[in-house]
Design a protein around this motif. Structure first.
Motif, PDB file in Angstrom:
ATOM      1  N   PRO A 136      -0.921  -8.667  -4.208  1.00  0.00           N
ATOM      2  CA  PRO A 136      -1.689  -8.962  -3.000  1.00  0.00           C
ATOM      3  C   PRO A 136      -0.872  -8.880  -1.654  1.00  0.00           C
ATOM      4  O   PRO A 136      -1.670  -8.436  -0.454  1.00  0.00           O
ATOM      5  CB  PRO A 136      -2.097 -10.601  -3.170  1.00  0.00           C
ATOM      6  N   SER A 137       0.283  -9.227  -1.515  1.00  0.00           N
ATOM      7  CA  SER A 137       1.182  -9.013  -0.272  1.00  0.00           C
ATOM      8  C   SER A 137       1.036  -7.262  -0.009  1.00  0.00           C
ATOM      9  O   SER A 137       0.963  -7.234   1.344  1.00  0.00           O
ATOM     10  CB  SER A 137       2.334  -9.338  -0.285  1.00  0.00           C
ATOM     11  N   HIS A 138       1.000  -6.429  -0.794  1.00  0.00           N
ATOM     12  CA  HIS A 138       1.022  -5.226  -0.563  1.00  0.00           C
ATOM     13  C   HIS A 138      -0.305  -4.529   0.198  1.00  0.00           C
ATOM     14  O   HIS A 138      -0.455  -4.190   1.160  1.00  0.00           O
ATOM     15  CB  HIS A 138       1.242  -4.277  -1.593  1.00  0.00           C
ATOM     16  N   ARG A 139      -1.609  -5.117  -0.479  1.00  0.00           N
ATOM     17  CA  ARG A 139      -2.646  -5.161   0.217  1.00  0.00           C
ATOM     18  C   ARG A 139      -2.997  -5.592   1.328  1.00  0.00           C
ATOM     19  O   ARG A 139      -3.588  -4.853   2.286  1.00  0.00           O
ATOM     20  CB  ARG A 139      -3.771  -5.539  -0.894  1.00  0.00           C
ATOM     21  N   ALA A 161      -7.821   6.048  -2.721  1.00  0.00           N
ATOM     22  CA  ALA A 161      -7.578   4.723  -3.038  1.00  0.00           C
ATOM     23  C   ALA A 161      -6.565   3.871  -2.394  1.00  0.00           C
ATOM     24  O   ALA A 161      -5.596   4.324  -2.118  1.00  0.00           O
ATOM     25  CB  ALA A 161      -7.429   4.668  -4.573  1.00  0.00           C
ATOM     26  N   ARG A 162      -6.990   2.686  -2.297  1.00  0.00           N
ATOM     27  CA  ARG A 162      -6.001   1.711  -1.694  1.00  0.00           C
ATOM     28  C   ARG A 162      -4.736   1.494  -2.209  1.00  0.00           C
ATOM     29  O   ARG A 162      -3.620   1.785  -1.791  1.00  0.00           O
ATOM     30  CB  ARG A 162      -6.413   0.235  -1.631  1.00  0.00           C
ATOM     31  N   ASP A 163      -4.624   1.627  -3.738  1.00  0.00           N
ATOM     32  CA  ASP A 163      -3.308   1.277  -4.298  1.00  0.00           C
ATOM     33  C   ASP A 163      -2.460   2.901  -4.359  1.00  0.00           C
ATOM     34  O   ASP A 163      -1.456   2.682  -4.154  1.00  0.00           O
ATOM     35  CB  ASP A 163      -3.756   1.388  -5.862  1.00  0.00           C
ATOM     36  N   GLU A 164      -3.265   3.619  -4.039  1.00  0.00           N
ATOM     37  CA  GLU A 164      -2.666   5.026  -3.932  1.00  0.00           C
ATOM     38  C   GLU A 164      -1.912   5.183  -2.616  1.00  0.00           C
ATOM     39  O   GLU A 164      -0.720   5.536  -2.349  1.00  0.00           O
ATOM     40  CB  GLU A 164      -3.493   6.464  -4.092  1.00  0.00           C
ATOM     41  N   LEU A 165      -2.594   4.603  -1.585  1.00  0.00           N
ATOM     42  CA  LEU A 165      -2.069   4.610  -0.231  1.00  0.00           C
ATOM     43  C   LEU A 165      -0.881   3.665  -0.266  1.00  0.00           C
ATOM     44  O   LEU A 165       0.150   4.010   0.403  1.00  0.00           O
ATOM     45  CB  LEU A 165      -3.057   4.224   0.861  1.00  0.00           C
ATOM     46  N   ILE A 166      -0.829   2.479  -0.858  1.00  0.00           N
ATOM     47  CA  ILE A 166       0.190   1.655  -1.144  1.00  0.00           C
ATOM     48  C   ILE A 166       1.472   2.209  -1.434  1.00  0.00           C
ATOM     49  O   ILE A 166       2.532   2.176  -0.877  1.00  0.00           O
ATOM     50  CB  ILE A 166      -0.344   0.332  -1.762  1.00  0.00           C
TER      51      ILE A 166
END
Length: 405
Positions: free
Chosen positions: A282-285, A266-271
């Motif tokens: 949003p800046s992290h994404r 998942a994107r949030d896990e990678l972040i």
């Protein structure tokens, strides 16, 4: 032949057989230069390097024979390598080789070349060390020196993670020892054999984690898989090797994707893994998209790339994805494992490649030096650390100290 000379001849033969206690009993009361040289070598074989150094220095100061002085100085070079700066020891070893060869002492010159090879290993110059040993092996050698040179080849191969080459070199050493048994060299060969079979890392393959010895590491490092090496922070596939030690964000992304392969993350896990972010915005994404693009370019030469999925991102690879991990998740284990490659490391370099803080690296290195698991050389900004390993020259096996008559 005088009785004193007989004692010294037999003491020299005892040293050549690896029997330092017998040599001491024969030469222990002879205080001339030759007797002191033999005692120094015997003390060194027994591990008392300070007594060895004192005896050899006295021998150099008392001797009026060029060969005896040269042999005593040669012994001092190896002691210096065990306790000091390998760069200085390498210079002294080259000078000692030249001196011994000029005096016609080819056997001890060959031994000092192996001491030089040992210094090159400690300096992280495995290619140079390999050339020195091959040059020694090309000569006409007595079995004991051939065994030492073969053990040197085995250690160099171990440092290069070439377990198959190490096993072949060890077999050559054992064949030489069958012709001329030697207790010290037999123990050194056993130590190399044990090192080959010890688990030194972990391999994650198909979702299963297993302990790995050097043979297993060699197998996954040949390029037929996509290897994500968390020990040295590399990605390896085919003939390409991508260093990621200086790109911690990209390494965090690729190791997370490799752990999930062939699934997605998942994107949030990678972040969270890459940016150590607790509150995602949003800046992290946006930053994640940028770093994924960078990772795609980096992995292009490995026939692999991160691809977008409905859940997040997945690692697409033409090869099976395998992960190499340190033997434990302890930060100190990562530092200790890096020292095994034969290189001479700075504390900063180790911290960077192991992914730990400089303070953790310094603390770990201090503990390793105190326990004998690492050696510290040079001073100030030039301080370097290396793993001691199995001594190439097996401590003071200077042959021919006393000629037979």
């Amino acid at each position: 032949m005088t009785s004193v000379h007989t004692y010294l001849v037999n003491a020299g033969l005892a040293l050549a057989r690896g029997d330092p206690l017998r040599a001491l009993s024969l030469a222990g009361r002879v205080d001339d230069a030759l007797g002191l040289t033999l005692r120094g070598v015997a003390y060194a074989q027994l591990g008392d390097l300070e007594l060895a150094r004192q005896s050899l220095l006295r021998a150099v100061s008392l001797s009026d024979d060029a060969r005896t002085r040269a042999r005593a100085r040669a012994a001092l070079v190896e002691i210096a390598l065990s306790t000091g700066d390998p760069a200085a020891a390498a210079r002294d070893a080259r000078a000692s080789v030249a001196e011994l060869e000029a005096l016609g002492d080819g056997r001890n010159a060959a031994m000092l070349r192996l001491v030089l090879a040992r210094a090159e290993v400690l300096l992280g110059r495995l290619g140079e060390a390999r050339c020195v040993v091959e040059e020694v092996l090309s000569g006409d050698l007595v079995p004991a020196i051939r065994a030492i040179a073969s053990l040197a080849q085995a250690e160099i191969a171990i440092r290069a993670l070439a377990a198959g080459d190490a096993r072949e070199a060890l077999a050559r050493a054992r064949r030489a020892l069958e012709r001329a048994p030697h207790p010290l060299l037999s123990r050194a060969a056993l130590a190399v054999e044990r090192e080959l079979s010890l688990p030194v890392a972990r391999i994650v393959r198909g979702g299963v984690t297993r302990s790995a010895d050097l043979f297993a590491i060699e197998d996954v490092s040949t390029g037929h898989v996509l290897l994500v090496d968390a020990c040295r922070r590399l990605a390896i596939a085919g003939r390409a090797t991508i260093p990621l030690a200086r790109r911690p964000v990209l390494f965090a992304l690729v190791i997370a994707l490799a752990r999930a392969w062939p699934g997605s993350v998942a994107r949030d896990e990678l972040i969270g893994r890459a940016f150590d972010a607790r509150k995602i915005n949003p800046s992290h994404r946006a930053r994640l998209r940028v770093e994924i693009g960078r990772l795609r370019r980096v992995l292009d030469g490995l026939a692999a790339e991160p691809i977008a999925t409905t859940e997040g991102y997945a690692l697409s690879s033409e090869r099976e994805v395998v992960i190499l991990l340190p033997p434990s998740d302890d930060e100190a284990a990562r530092v200790a494992l890096l020292l095994g490659d034969g290189a001479s490391w700075s504390a900063r370099g180790l911290a960077q490649h192991a992914g730990v803080s400089p303070r953790t690296a310094q603390r770990t290195l201090r503990a390793l030096v105190e326990s004998g698991g690492a050696i510290r050389t040079n001073k100030g900004k030039n301080v370097r650390y290396a793993r001691p390993g199995v001594p190439i020259a097996s401590r003071m096996l200077l042959l021919g100290l006393v000629a037979k008559k």
